[in-house]
Structure formats: structure tokens, C-alpha cells
Write a protein that holds these residues in place. Sequence first.
Motif, PDB file in Angstrom:
ATOM      1  N   ALA A  94       0.827  -1.208   0.000  1.00  0.00           N
ATOM      2  CA  ALA A  94       0.000   0.000   0.000  1.00  0.00           C
ATOM      3  C   ALA A  94       0.859   1.255   0.000  1.00  0.00           C
ATOM      4  O   ALA A  94       0.495   2.275  -0.604  1.00  0.00           O
ATOM      5  CB  ALA A  94      -0.926  -0.001   1.216  1.00  0.00           C
ATOM      6  N   ILE A  95       1.999   1.198   0.659  1.00  0.00           N
ATOM      7  CA  ILE A  95       2.929   2.339   0.688  1.00  0.00           C
ATOM      8  C   ILE A  95       3.676   2.450  -0.642  1.00  0.00           C
ATOM      9  O   ILE A  95       3.770   3.520  -1.242  1.00  0.00           O
ATOM     10  CB  ILE A  95       3.918   2.185   1.856  1.00  0.00           C
ATOM     11  N   ARG A  96       4.186   1.303  -1.130  1.00  0.00           N
ATOM     12  CA  ARG A  96       5.069   1.311  -2.309  1.00  0.00           C
ATOM     13  C   ARG A  96       4.351   1.691  -3.591  1.00  0.00           C
ATOM     14  O   ARG A  96       4.944   2.330  -4.479  1.00  0.00           O
ATOM     15  CB  ARG A  96       5.720  -0.067  -2.479  1.00  0.00           C
ATOM     16  N   ARG A  97       3.074   1.362  -3.692  1.00  0.00           N
ATOM     17  CA  ARG A  97       2.388   1.611  -4.962  1.00  0.00           C
ATOM     18  C   ARG A  97       2.188   3.099  -5.236  1.00  0.00           C
ATOM     19  O   ARG A  97       1.836   3.487  -6.349  1.00  0.00           O
ATOM     20  CB  ARG A  97       1.049   0.883  -4.989  1.00  0.00           C
ATOM     21  N   HIS A  98       2.430   3.945  -4.240  1.00  0.00           N
ATOM     22  CA  HIS A  98       2.342   5.392  -4.446  1.00  0.00           C
ATOM     23  C   HIS A  98       3.720   6.027  -4.625  1.00  0.00           C
ATOM     24  O   HIS A  98       3.844   7.253  -4.622  1.00  0.00           O
ATOM     25  CB  HIS A  98       1.607   6.032  -3.276  1.00  0.00           C
ATOM     26  N   GLY A  99       4.763   5.199  -4.748  1.00  0.00           N
ATOM     27  CA  GLY A  99       6.093   5.715  -5.011  1.00  0.00           C
ATOM     28  C   GLY A  99       6.924   5.999  -3.778  1.00  0.00           C
ATOM     29  O   GLY A  99       8.055   6.471  -3.885  1.00  0.00           O
ATOM     30  N   SER A 100       6.384   5.707  -2.617  1.00  0.00           N
ATOM     31  CA  SER A 100       7.124   5.908  -1.374  1.00  0.00           C
ATOM     32  C   SER A 100       7.811   4.611  -0.979  1.00  0.00           C
ATOM     33  O   SER A 100       7.316   3.509  -1.279  1.00  0.00           O
ATOM     34  CB  SER A 100       6.160   6.347  -0.274  1.00  0.00           C
ATOM     35  N   ILE A 101       8.943   4.709  -0.314  1.00  0.00           N
ATOM     36  CA  ILE A 101       9.673   3.525   0.128  1.00  0.00           C
ATOM     37  C   ILE A 101       9.120   3.072   1.482  1.00  0.00           C
ATOM     38  O   ILE A 101       9.137   3.836   2.449  1.00  0.00           O
ATOM     39  CB  ILE A 101      11.182   3.809   0.247  1.00  0.00           C
ATOM     40  N   PRO A 102       8.618   1.833   1.556  1.00  0.00           N
ATOM     41  CA  PRO A 102       8.086   1.343   2.831  1.00  0.00           C
ATOM     42  C   PRO A 102       9.206   0.891   3.766  1.00  0.00           C
ATOM     43  O   PRO A 102      10.136   0.193   3.361  1.00  0.00           O
ATOM     44  CB  PRO A 102       7.208   0.165   2.414  1.00  0.00           C
ATOM     45  N   SER A 103       9.118   1.330   5.012  1.00  0.00           N
ATOM     46  CA  SER A 103      10.077   0.941   6.028  1.00  0.00           C
ATOM     47  C   SER A 103       9.312   0.495   7.260  1.00  0.00           C
ATOM     48  O   SER A 103       8.125   0.799   7.412  1.00  0.00           O
ATOM     49  CB  SER A 103      11.002   2.114   6.366  1.00  0.00           C
ATOM     50  N   VAL A 104       9.995  -0.225   8.133  1.00  0.00           N
ATOM     51  CA  VAL A 104       9.344  -0.680   9.355  1.00  0.00           C
ATOM     52  C   VAL A 104      10.323  -0.521  10.515  1.00  0.00           C
ATOM     53  O   VAL A 104      11.521  -0.766  10.365  1.00  0.00           O
ATOM     54  CB  VAL A 104       8.846  -2.133   9.230  1.00  0.00           C
ATOM     55  N   GLU A 105       9.809  -0.080  11.638  1.00  0.00           N
ATOM     56  CA  GLU A 105      10.630   0.157  12.820  1.00  0.00           C
ATOM     57  C   GLU A 105      10.674  -1.104  13.682  1.00  0.00           C
ATOM     58  O   GLU A 105       9.638  -1.636  14.079  1.00  0.00           O
ATOM     59  CB  GLU A 105      10.052   1.314  13.629  1.00  0.00           C
ATOM     60  N   TYR A 157      15.869  -9.767  16.215  1.00  0.00           N
ATOM     61  CA  TYR A 157      15.960  -8.579  15.354  1.00  0.00           C
ATOM     62  C   TYR A 157      16.231  -8.991  13.909  1.00  0.00           C
ATOM     63  O   TYR A 157      15.614  -8.481  12.964  1.00  0.00           O
ATOM     64  CB  TYR A 157      17.071  -7.651  15.846  1.00  0.00           C
ATOM     65  N   GLY A 158      17.172  -9.912  13.729  1.00  0.00           N
ATOM     66  CA  GLY A 158      17.491 -10.364  12.383  1.00  0.00           C
ATOM     67  C   GLY A 158      16.324 -11.076  11.725  1.00  0.00           C
ATOM     68  O   GLY A 158      16.018 -10.851  10.547  1.00  0.00           O
ATOM     69  N   GLU A 159      15.646 -11.929  12.484  1.00  0.00           N
ATOM     70  CA  GLU A 159      14.500 -12.661  11.925  1.00  0.00           C
ATOM     71  C   GLU A 159      13.393 -11.699  11.505  1.00  0.00           C
ATOM     72  O   GLU A 159      12.790 -11.857  10.440  1.00  0.00           O
ATOM     73  CB  GLU A 159      13.988 -13.663  12.948  1.00  0.00           C
ATOM     74  N   ALA A 160      13.113 -10.698  12.347  1.00  0.00           N
ATOM     75  CA  ALA A 160      12.070  -9.728  12.002  1.00  0.00           C
ATOM     76  C   ALA A 160      12.467  -8.918  10.773  1.00  0.00           C
ATOM     77  O   ALA A 160      11.635  -8.640   9.898  1.00  0.00           O
ATOM     78  CB  ALA A 160      11.807  -8.799  13.183  1.00  0.00           C
ATOM     79  N   ALA A 161      13.742  -8.541  10.680  1.00  0.00           N
ATOM     80  CA  ALA A 161      14.207  -7.789   9.518  1.00  0.00           C
ATOM     81  C   ALA A 161      14.087  -8.611   8.240  1.00  0.00           C
ATOM     82  O   ALA A 161      13.676  -8.099   7.189  1.00  0.00           O
ATOM     83  CB  ALA A 161      15.657  -7.350   9.730  1.00  0.00           C
ATOM     84  N   GLY A 162      14.446  -9.894   8.341  1.00  0.00           N
ATOM     85  CA  GLY A 162      14.326 -10.762   7.178  1.00  0.00           C
ATOM     86  C   GLY A 162      12.883 -10.909   6.720  1.00  0.00           C
ATOM     87  O   GLY A 162      12.598 -10.890   5.516  1.00  0.00           O
ATOM     88  N   LEU A 163      11.972 -11.018   7.664  1.00  0.00           N
ATOM     89  CA  LEU A 163      10.550 -11.113   7.313  1.00  0.00           C
ATOM     90  C   LEU A 163      10.049  -9.801   6.724  1.00  0.00           C
ATOM     91  O   LEU A 163       9.217  -9.805   5.810  1.00  0.00           O
ATOM     92  CB  LEU A 163       9.729 -11.491   8.547  1.00  0.00           C
ATOM     93  N   ALA A 164      10.541  -8.683   7.255  1.00  0.00           N
ATOM     94  CA  ALA A 164      10.142  -7.393   6.701  1.00  0.00           C
ATOM     95  C   ALA A 164      10.560  -7.283   5.238  1.00  0.00           C
ATOM     96  O   ALA A 164       9.793  -6.823   4.388  1.00  0.00           O
ATOM     97  CB  ALA A 164      10.768  -6.259   7.518  1.00  0.00           C
TER      98      ALA A 164
END
Length: 648
Positions: A94-105, A157-164
Amino acid sequence: MKRKFPNLSKPIRIGNVMFRNRMFSAPMGGTDITADFCIGPASKAFYELRAKGGAGAVTVSEVMVHGETDGSHAYHLDLSIPGSLASATYTADAIRRHGSIPSVELSHSGQFAGTYLADKTKKQSLTQWGVSPTVRADGIHVQPLTQEKINEIVQAYGEAAGLAKRAGFEMVMVHGGHGWLINQFLSPLFNKREDHYGGSLENRCRFAVEVLKSVRAAVGEGFPIEFRMSGSEFVEGGYDIAEGVEIAKRIEEYVDLIHVSAGTYQGTFGITHPSMFTEHGTNVFLAAEIKKQVKKPVATIGGLNDPAQMEEIIASGKADVVEMARALLADPFLPRKVMVNEDQDIVHCLRCFVCMAERAETTTRRCTVNPLIGRELEGTDIYPAPVKKKVVVVGGGPGGLEAAKTAAQRGHQVILFEKDAELGGILNCEAAIPFKYEMYQLGQTFAKQARDLGVDIRLNTAANKQNIEAEQPDALIIAAGSSPILPKLEGIDGPNVTLINNYHKKPDAIKDSVVILGGGLAGCEAAIHFARQGKKVTVVEMRKEVAPDANVRHRPLLIQELAKGVDVKTEHQGVRITSEGLWCLSPSNQEILIPAKSVVVAVGQRPNRSVAEELLDAAPFVVEIGDVVRASTITTAVYQGYHAAMDI
């Protein structure tokens, strides 16, 4: 096209990813969390709106990486949770389709697990894990993390990043600031360990480095890792900017963007989230100092909402990226407006904390100036009405202007009656108070938008049944507002008396000593303003406390400001005004004089019911909004104005 803000509008490459501009949407907690800690549909729409608005990146907040040691108040990314990966994937898309880069904290609360749980009693049942053994201020005992638990969290942290990454997120932000777990390791305030995680700065940075290495191993080279840190903690026992610089230098090689915030969980809310009482950009110096010492891009944050200021920050090299949270609630389309030179149409954040107060009290979102926030699923686009109608709006305050411009956007013919010579209503009262100027500016922005949309604005025109019926409207929106309450006190008409609503018209009338009758929000904020001018200020309030009408986030900061130079007298009742000042009844029922050369009356507002009652039958469809119903807030007026227009 020549861009007015070329540096803000310039793309930036971070890692191997190109971002379309330098304006990023900082982490903000979503509006719904499912029972299984997934991103709910309302949150997906909440984040998508900032992408539609043109932000270079949109960061989803927060994913708690290790549920066993962090009683969750936010999202999880965990394959054992049905729907977890799917909800993250739909959100990233939903974020990417408008040209924005999706990130997660990616976060871990450490010893403050469960902070934002709606049910505060559940915190008592959580096992709190932290860096060192301690007892929290609320009496909860904190257990120190063992090496085994530390290893598990680092891996998580690594597992969550990989899933993201698998879900389609193209950047991750590792939260290392604000008193959360990584910051607890970094900070001498929290970290009292005597092993290889405590003592020296190298040891205190060890956990952060291990986490970042784990994340890098999971996402690979070139995938942007943003590290959020507090440049300084601003508390006794914490680290300052000098040590913040050293922390940044130690983690630099493991990250692609260093995001410099400020403060810690303990007592720095108004620093981490600068209030209206502070200058915009008050924390930028932290990022600027760190940027001098590192080669990786640096982001800054903290109450930024003015494109000219943000342009200067980038142009002068203080930071490479500016991040906004509240500003993009007030106007999600701020980045797009900057890109196309429409900055005059930006609706500025008031820094009133309604958004954060609502988050704390109900775990939802609301914004004073944007009626869509938290309700994006109901629709964010204003579509033309199937049948065009003639709409009359009575009142040019925030609610009336919101109603008028929304009705005009729907294609209706709109006429606005305003009895005064200018639009803005009660917001005009804030023009003379610098830290509330953006409230005045809000009225001017709404007025400009209404004019640009073709609203027929009739100033100096009081509405009555005759002139409204003469227009033969299909719909009438009554936003006639309220009037100041004038207490029946001897001397209330004296030359030394000023109604708070009229202060902006004659600011020089207030002398070097002033007593304010009324300790509500308006009276207290005026008191702070006068104290900043060097005046001797006393607030008189008949209730047991001042500013009970302030929200739970704003009020503590307001009380702090009052303590800097305002004498507050609660449970005192004004009885008469003389040239000497205000005479009051004290709690012991004794008459006392509070000497002052000026008296400001701020005892509240009363709805203009007579206007509403006269006009109830002046059109087939009639709706009342805002203060004319009940003296309330800008939030209420704007929200009701928007929906009144949408209902026509």
C-alpha cells in the motif's frame, strides 16, 4: 520546472535504494492492532495516506521483535502468528504503490514493556526485562537480561528484519533511542552492568552493534538500515551530545542512515516531541553535530513543519533528510505540496498533542486540523456530489471554513456569511501569542483554500432568518461559534480590563503586571505568554486545578511552563475589579487583593444559541456544528464541519 525547495525535493540514494525526496514520514503507531498483533486494515490505510501525500519513505511503527521478553503494545512479525506476514505485505504494498519507500521500525521496549497498553492493569502482570536490575518509578521490578536472552533478542531482530524484507519493505529502522532497550544498553542512566555489555562506551555499544550485524546478515548488503538514536538524553545520569557523537561513530559502519532524535523515556517527552512552547527545529543541532563527524547520511526530526526551515537544514548541510510525524498528520500532502511549489496551501501542525493524547487514552488517532486521521478507511477522497446544491454556511471560524471548502470541493454552490471583517473566528485571538501563531495561521490557510475553491465569502454580514431565506439554500450549516463569558463583577468594564478574545486587537493595553481571571487552557497559555514578556503574572482559578481542559499530553508541559514564572492561585474566586487589581475570596473566605495594573478575563465561552435558534427553519436541511452546539475545541469544529458538508 523551477522548484522553490530544490534541496528538499532532491532524490537521495541510501544503500541501494533511491528515495524520491528528502522528506520522510517518521514512525507513528498505527490505529489498530489485531488480537494477534498484526497490522490491521485501518493502520494500512493510515500509513498509505502519507505515501499518497508524497513522502520519500513511510515507516510503520512499531514491530516488537521478541514477545517473550517484551509484552507487546505494538505489532509483531512472526511466522507463528496467522496473518502476520500477510498484513505486513499488504501494508508495504500500500505504501510502495504510491512511489514511497516502505520501512518498518524494529523495537524492543526493555524495561518499559507494555507502556502503551490500553489496559494499564495488564502491565502489572508482565515480566519486565531490562539491562540491569532495578525498580521502576511505578514500583515494578525489572530483571536483568541474561546472555541467553540477549542472544535470543539479537537473533529476533534479524529474523524480524528478514521477514520485513520478504514482506516487501525496502528499509528497516532499528530503534535505538528514547529509552527503549537498545538505548537502555547505550545509556549510563540505565546500564549498570559489570560484564562486557557495561561500563565503557565500547561495551555499552556492543548490544547495538550485535543487533545491527544480525539485521545486516538477514537483509543483505545494499538494503538500507536506518538507526534511530537519541543524540542526547537530556537527563541527569544520561549521555550528552559529545557521547552521542561517539555512539554514532561506533555504529556508523553497520548502518546506512543515522536518524538523530532526542531524549529518553524518563521525563523528556517535551524534548523528544517539541511542544508549541519550543522553537521549531530545537533538536536539529544534535543531527548537525553528528553529521560533522560521520560520512553516512544523517536524518533530523523534531517539530519540523516549515518547508523554508527544512530547505535550509538540507542546504546548509545540517542533515541529509528531514523526518516528520505530527506534521504529516496535519497535512499528509505536505511533501507533494512542497514538490509542486504549493507550500501556501500546507495546513501546519499546531503541536497541540491531540494526536498523541488520543493515542494514549483510546489507542486511536485524531488530529485537530485533519478530520481524516484515524478514519482513513472511511475514505480520504472527496468525490463530487451527485446533485449539486446551494449551501449557506454561517460563521467563518475553523468549523465553518472546513464545511465551506469541503462543500465546494464536492461541487456545491457555497455562500459563507461572516459577521466580522475577517475570517478565522476564534483563531484570530491567537495572532498575538507567538507560540500559538500557527492556530491563527490555520484560519488564514483555511480561508485561502475556501477562496481558491470559489466560495462566495460575505464579510461584515450577520446572518438572520431574512437574509438566509433570501438565498433559498438547499442546505444550511450553522457554525456561529461562541462568545466570551463576561462575569458579573463590579469593575468588569474598567479601562484596565481586557477580554482574552480581544487581546490581539490591543496587545499594548497589558501593562507590566497582570492578573488573569480564569485558569482554563486559554488563560494559562496567555499567562505563559505574558511571563515570557517579563511581566509579573498571576492566574486566579476558582477550581482546585488549572487547565483541566488541556489534553493529557499538553497539560504536563503547560504546567511546567507556568512554574517558570506564573503565580497560580487555585480555589480563589474573583469578586470585584478596581484600579488596584483583582479582589478575590481566598479558600479561607477572606477577601484579598491581587495587585495588578491589568486584568485579563478568560473564564470561558458560551455558545451563540440565539443565532442557531433563529435559523433552524431557514433551509430544508440544517445542521449545527462546533461551538454553537457546545463550546468545545478546534478538533470538534473541524471534524463536524467536514462531515456536515459530506452529508449534503
